[in-house]
Structure formats: structure tokens, C-alpha cells
Design a protein around this motif. Structure first.
Motif, mmCIF file in Angstrom:
data_model
loop_
_atom_site.group_PDB
_atom_site.id
_atom_site.type_symbol
_atom_site.label_atom_id
_atom_site.label_comp_id
_atom_site.label_asym_id
_atom_site.label_seq_id
_atom_site.Cartn_x
_atom_site.Cartn_y
_atom_site.Cartn_z
ATOM 1 N N THR A 1 79.576 32.776 123.749
ATOM 2 C CA THR A 1 79.466 34.234 123.684
ATOM 3 C C THR A 1 78.574 34.759 124.800
ATOM 4 O OG1 THR A 1 77.755 34.015 121.979
ATOM 5 C CG2 THR A 1 79.995 34.478 121.229
ATOM 6 N N PHE A 2 77.558 33.979 125.175
ATOM 7 C CA PHE A 2 76.724 34.353 126.323
ATOM 8 C C PHE A 2 77.570 34.388 127.597
ATOM 9 C CE2 PHE A 2 74.267 33.003 130.024
ATOM 10 C CZ PHE A 2 73.285 33.982 130.071
ATOM 11 N N PHE A 3 78.383 33.365 127.788
ATOM 12 C CA PHE A 3 79.238 33.281 128.967
ATOM 13 C C PHE A 3 80.201 34.471 129.027
ATOM 14 C CE2 PHE A 3 83.050 31.949 131.251
ATOM 15 C CZ PHE A 3 82.507 31.486 132.437
ATOM 16 N N ASP A 4 80.808 34.817 127.877
ATOM 17 C CA ASP A 4 81.715 35.971 127.835
ATOM 18 C C ASP A 4 80.985 37.258 128.216
ATOM 19 O OD1 ASP A 4 83.775 34.293 127.059
ATOM 20 O OD2 ASP A 4 83.624 34.821 124.919
ATOM 21 N N ALA A 5 79.771 37.434 127.689
ATOM 22 C CA ALA A 5 78.971 38.630 128.005
ATOM 23 C C ALA A 5 78.630 38.659 129.490
ATOM 24 C CB ALA A 5 77.703 38.652 127.163
ATOM 25 N N LYS A 6 78.335 37.509 130.044
ATOM 26 C CA LYS A 6 78.005 37.411 131.469
ATOM 27 C C LYS A 6 79.222 37.789 132.316
ATOM 28 C CE LYS A 6 77.365 33.387 133.710
ATOM 29 N NZ LYS A 6 76.758 32.122 134.164
ATOM 30 N N GLU A 7 80.377 37.310 131.948
ATOM 31 C CA GLU A 7 81.612 37.616 132.680
ATOM 32 C C GLU A 7 81.965 39.099 132.601
ATOM 33 O OE1 GLU A 7 83.757 35.492 134.581
ATOM 34 O OE2 GLU A 7 81.902 34.341 134.503
#
Length: 165
Positions: free
Chosen positions: A81-87
Motif C-alpha cells: 500500500t505504501f508503494f501504491d501511494a508512492k506511485e
């Protein structure tokens, strides 16, 4: 607000190590204050993390893996979910923090707020312009009032008589 990142300092998994480095490196690049909490060397940290990850966010085996991210006691998410938010340029939203002025996320938030204000103004204008003359006449016939309808100034006098100017 304290961002807590639960990590495993002595993980044997290179995938977990890379994910942890990615989260920590990105937070440091953004200059976000965070507290790393080691679950490998501290049983209290491990138990707190396991108890506070929501049930619907835990893997099938029930044991969440690091990194897990919290804002104080509020669960933010795991690496995915962190990666998705970063993207999506939504890291501050993901962390529950206000975006800094001038950031992409801050600009997007400001644009969204402006769009909402514009939409509210349009709705108000549409509502006002769609009020029928009959409704206005009924509501305010006992009061002298001057209004503008379709660009014309109309005066309503006592007793309900209308005059256009």
C-alpha cells in the motif's frame, strides 16, 4: 504525529530487506520524521505490531511481515500500500500527514479543493436560477423585495405585485 515503521533488523529475506530500505529511504528523502521499531530484537514491538495490524490486512497465516507503517496508533499500511501511494504521489495522504506546500500532492489537494468550491458555486447558481417565479412569489409576497431574475431586476411589492425594471 509520529510515523512508526516496524522493521526486522535481522531478516533473512532479501525481499523484506529491500522493501524496508525502500520505505525508509523514501521517508528520509521526503524528510518525514519517523521512528524505526525493530521487531527482531524487541518482543514488545513485534507483539504490538501484530496486534495492531487490522485483521482484514493480515496475510492468510495471520502474521504480518515488515515493513508495517503506522501514524501513532493508526494503521497506514504495509509495503504494497505504501508503494501504491508512492506511485500515485499520495504518500502524505497515506501517512495521514498534511502535504508540504508546493508538493505535487499539495497542489493536487489544492486543485481538488478549488474544484469543489467551483462546483458548489455552480450548484448554488443553478439552484437560485431554477427557482420558479411562482415559488418566489409565494415565499416572499408579504415582503417588499427587489431581485434579479434572468438578468432583469424585478421588484415585488407588498401584496404580491411585480414590477420589472
Amino acid at each position: 504525529m509520529v510515523i512508526k515503521v516496524f522493521l526486522a533488523s535481522s531478516s533473512g529475506s532479501t525481499a523484506i530487506k529491500k522493501k524496508q530500505q525502500d520505505v525508509v529511504g523514501f521517508l528520509e528523502a521526503l524528510k518525514v520524521d519517523y521512528t524505526p521499531l525493530d521487531i527482531a530484537c524487541n518482543e514488545d514491538n513485534r507483539m504490538w505490531m501484530r496486534q495492531n495490524v487490522p485483521e482484514d490486512k493480515k496475510p492468510a497465516n495471520g502474521i504480518p511481515l515488515p515493513p508495517q507503517i503506522f501514524n501513532e496508533e493508526s494503521y497506514c499500511g504495509d509495503y504494497d500500500t505504501f508503494f501504491d501511494a508512492k506511485e500515485d504521489n499520495l504518500v502524505y495522504t497515506f501517512l495521514g500527514l498534511p502535504p508540504p506546500p508546493g508538493s505535487k500532492e499539495g497542489q493536487a489537494e489544492e486543485e481538488e479543493e478549488q474544484e469543489e468550491e467551483d462546483l458548489q458555486s455552480e450548484v448554488t447558481v443553478l439552484l437560485c436560477s431554477s427557482l420558479s417565479v411562482r415559488f418566489l412569489h409565494t415565499v416572499i409576497s408579504s415582503v417588499g423585495l427587489m431581485v434579479q431574475i434572468s438578468g432583469k431586476v424585478v421588484q415585488m411589492g407588498l401584496g404580491g405585485s411585480w414590477s420589472a425594471f
